[in-house]
Design a protein around this motif. Structure first.
Motif, PDB file in Angstrom:
ATOM      1  N   ASP A  91      -6.807   8.769   3.976  1.00 31.28           N
ATOM      2  CA  ASP A  91      -7.429   7.535   3.498  1.00 31.28           C
ATOM      3  C   ASP A  91      -6.397   6.414   3.359  1.00 31.28           C
ATOM      4  O   ASP A  91      -6.699   5.237   3.614  1.00 31.28           O
ATOM      5  N   ILE A  92      -5.175   6.771   2.969  1.00 32.33           N
ATOM      6  CA  ILE A  92      -4.123   5.756   2.855  1.00 32.33           C
ATOM      7  C   ILE A  92      -3.668   5.309   4.239  1.00 32.33           C
ATOM      8  O   ILE A  92      -3.395   4.125   4.465  1.00 32.33           O
TER       9      ILE A  92
ATOM     10  N   ARG B 179      -4.534  -0.789   8.983  1.00 27.70           N
ATOM     11  CA  ARG B 179      -5.385  -1.956   9.238  1.00 27.70           C
ATOM     12  C   ARG B 179      -4.784  -3.253   8.693  1.00 27.70           C
ATOM     13  O   ARG B 179      -5.390  -4.317   8.815  1.00 27.70           O
ATOM     14  N   THR B 180      -3.606  -3.160   8.106  1.00 24.23           N
ATOM     15  CA  THR B 180      -2.897  -4.377   7.685  1.00 24.23           C
ATOM     16  C   THR B 180      -1.978  -4.888   8.796  1.00 24.23           C
ATOM     17  O   THR B 180      -1.348  -5.932   8.645  1.00 24.23           O
TER      18      THR B 180
ATOM     19  N   ILE C  53       0.842  -1.211   0.000  1.00 19.94           N
ATOM     20  CA  ILE C  53       0.000   0.000   0.000  1.00 19.94           C
ATOM     21  C   ILE C  53       0.868   1.248   0.000  1.00 19.94           C
ATOM     22  O   ILE C  53       0.592   2.220  -0.720  1.00 19.94           O
TER      23      ILE C  53
ATOM     24  N   GLU D  70      -5.551   5.094   6.785  1.00 16.49           N
ATOM     25  CA  GLU D  70      -6.615   4.178   7.234  1.00 16.49           C
ATOM     26  C   GLU D  70      -6.383   2.774   6.666  1.00 16.49           C
ATOM     27  O   GLU D  70      -6.510   1.768   7.370  1.00 16.49           O
ATOM     28  N   LYS D  71      -6.025   2.703   5.394  1.00 15.45           N
ATOM     29  CA  LYS D  71      -5.826   1.399   4.751  1.00 15.45           C
ATOM     30  C   LYS D  71      -4.606   0.672   5.297  1.00 15.45           C
ATOM     31  O   LYS D  71      -4.661  -0.508   5.652  1.00 15.45           O
TER      32      LYS D  71
END
Length: 623
Positions: free
Chosen positions: A316-317, A323-324, A251, A319-320
């Motif tokens: 937004d990035i 969560r990994t 990501i 957030e992504k």
């Protein structure tokens, strides 16, 4: 009214810079943009760590406040590197982000000889190359005999989340615009630096079962040599360890151009030893994962600091990618990560006292000098405060040697070598680190603290009693003979340790790596000997590492004459024959006070030093 000292800023440098002169009898004024942010911790809610923890002990030995306040307000404490030698052991505490500044504000606001006002300083008042006070944004002028700038990351600072740029200090605080321009007008060289902070997440949204628990130590520890009341061990709060993974890295790499750092928005250089997560992934792309520590910020706020996840990627990035991470799959971000860029001055423009070379009686301390970290800031703060007070009192400055303190290493590195990135103190920077240990900071520096007036008679007497107790115990152990009689060898084999063939003194037996003071105590079956843990620790270390310590001391003494050889202030380096062009330029820029300092300047080689020493000895210049 004319103050003795004005301190601009109320961060970790400003606190020590203001408390020191006020406690030394100088009428002092602290000017800060927000009194409620005195002692604020905008980044990691922790104090100490490798090298840094020793700096906190040194501040305490000198009579400073950081260690005292950390002992009052921490929620966890750990000694790092306990499996290694004493040279690299260091204490680290999780500070309570609410209690730490609250207690520090009480200390500052109740300090005798110290006034505090909420204002922004716009300009310095300088006449004939000497500072005379400050001018506020309102236009009001306040006069003083000395000024200490401790502006941290607030000078012309801007906060960045991707392409979203806000002119502000940390946590939305007001930035200082006028001071940067004023310093440039006075001839100071400024440069841009960058640092950042990770996101904070709601504690109740973290699945800690997927992480590794990192508890505090199960023994009482403290930064201050004078702490009596300790946090009960059962009240400590654990931290947790987790890791990034392939999905996290994927990501980040997909969105790298959206990071402020990689989009070109950031002008300044970031910290090499505390990089953003984007920087880690780029620089260490061979590593499949990176450590992430989940650190509670306060017992009053249910938020977790995601240590190791500093970023300037879009929300937004963030957030992504967060969560990994195991344990954070369903986390709620309550505060997004951001980068901050700010002005700093080139620290080679300072004398070792932290007084500026361009303006007399003007001192700077903390991140304005290009450093990172609360501890480095506080260490500079107390030295600037002490030296400003000594100047007013008509006394010589206190300059700590590299062989005396990590603070000495820090300041010498800054004023001699400068920095192009946020400077972080490391044990590897100290060539005499075996002498600069966590355990002996008082032995090294308490005398100085007492001499300048920051250590009370009561504390000084306690220190002298400790020194005497150590000497007496070493003498006592050297008089006790242990022979291979009775159960002695049986006990030694059980440790295990080699049995005795002949008699040996207790102090010589203690030199064996596997033998502890407790073993000696058991062997001689003592019942009525009452010795403090601090004294025992000192006796053990001094005895076991005696050979290494003596070797280091011999090296210090061998280099002392060169280190302390004064360079006349009137010297003109252009007149020194055969001196390399680069050496001439660097020597003119730094204007070292001693041959030792000159030898550490980048670009000045041993041949240049030899030429310089011969020239000085010849006396072929106007002294």
């Amino acid at each position: 009214m004319i103050y003795d000292v004005i301190v601009v800023g109320g961060g970790h440098a400003g606190i020590e810079a203001a408390l020191a002169p006020s406690r030394m009898g100088c009428k002092t004024l602290m000017i800060t943009g927000d009194i409620s942010r005195i002692g604020h911790m905008p980044c990691n809610p922790a104090i100490g760590g490798p090298a840094k923890g020793i700096v906190v002990r040194e501040i305490d030995a000198l009579g400073g406040e950081m260690g005292v306040n950390t002992d009052k307000t921490h929620i966890q404490m750990r000694m790092l590197n306990t499996g290694k030698g004493p040279a690299v052991r260091a204490l680290r505490a999780q500070a309570d982000k609410v209690d730490y500044p609250r207690e520090m504000q009480k200390t500052v606001l109740s300090q005798e000889n110290l006034d505090v006002i909420e204002e922004i300083v716009d300009n310095l008042l300088v006449e004939n190359g000497e500072v005379k006070g400050v001018q506020l944004e309102s236009g009001e002028k306040i006069l003083s005999k000395a000024v200490i700038l401790t502006t941290g990351t607030y000078m012309h600072s801007k906060v960045m989340i991707s392409d979203e740029i806000t002119l502000s200090g940390p946590d939305g605080a007001k930035t200082s615009l006028g001071l940067s321009n004023n310093l440039k007008e006075l001839g100071f060289e400024l440069f841009r630096l960058k640092t950042g902070t990770p996101p904070r997440v709601a504690a109740d949204s973290v699945d800690f079962s997927k992480t590794e628990i990192q508890p505090g130590d199960n023994v009482i520890r403290s930064f201050s040599f004078d702490t009596v009341d300790h946090l009960p061990l059962e009240n400590q709060v654990p931290c947790y360890l987790t890791y990034t993974g392939e999905d996290t890295h994927h990501i980040i790499m997909e969105n790298l151009e959206r990071s402020s750092m990689y989009s070109g928005a950031v002008e300044g250089v970031g910290p090499r030893y505390c990089p953003s997560i984007e920087d880690k992934i780029v620089r260490f792309n061979d590593k499949p994962r990176h450590q992430i520590f989940l650190e509670p910020e306060s017992k009053h706020i249910p938020e977790i600091y995601v240590q190791g996840f500093s970023s300037s990627l879009p929300r937004d990035i963030q957030e992504k990618m967060i969560r990994t991470i195991p344990g954070l799959e369903n986390c709620r971000i309550v505060k997004y990560a951001y980068a901050i860029e700010y002005d700093a001055i080139n620290p080679t423009q300072l004398w070792p006292s932290l007084e500026t070379k361009l303006v007399k009686n003007l001192y700077t301390a903390g991140q304005i000098n290009g450093t990172s970290g609360y501890e480095e800031a506080a260490g500079q703060g107390i030295m600037a405060g002490i030296n400003a007070a000594l100047r007013i009192q008509g006394k010589d400055p206190l300059i700590l040697k590299r062989s005396e303190a990590y603070i000495g290493v820090l300041i010498d590195d800054l004023v001699t070598k400068g920095t192009l990135e946020p400077y972080r103190l490391l044990t590897s920077r100290a060539e005499y680190r075996l002498l600069l240990r966590h355990d002996n900071a008082d032995m090294r520096l308490r005398e100085y603290g007492y001499q300048v007036g920051l250590v009370s008679e009561e504390k000084y007497k306690k220190f002298l009693n400790k020194k005497e107790a150590i000497a007496l115990e070493k003498e006592r152990l050297s008089m006790i003979k242990i022979t291979p009689k009775g159960n002695t060898n049986e006990y030694l084999l059980s440790i295990p340790s080699s049995p005795l063939k002949d008699g040996i003194t207790a102090i010589d037996l203690l030199k064996r790596p596997e033998i502890t003071y407790t073993h000696i105590h058991n062997l001689i079956d003592e019942k009525n000997v009452d010795i403090s843990k601090e004294v025992i620790e000192q006796v053990e270390i001094q005895v076991k590492y005696e050979g290494y310590i003596n070797k280091a001391l011999q090296q210090v003494e061998k280099l002392r004459k060169v280190e302390e050889k004064k360079i006349p202030i009137s010297i003109d380096y252009d007149d020194v024959p055969n001196l390399a062009i680069e050496a001439k330029q660097k020597l003119k820029d730094v204007r070292p006070l001693t041959i030792g300092q000159a030898s550490r300047i980048s670009g000045v080689n041993p041949a240049d030093i030899s030429i310089l020493m011969v020239y000085i000895e010849s006396g072929r210049f106007n002294k």
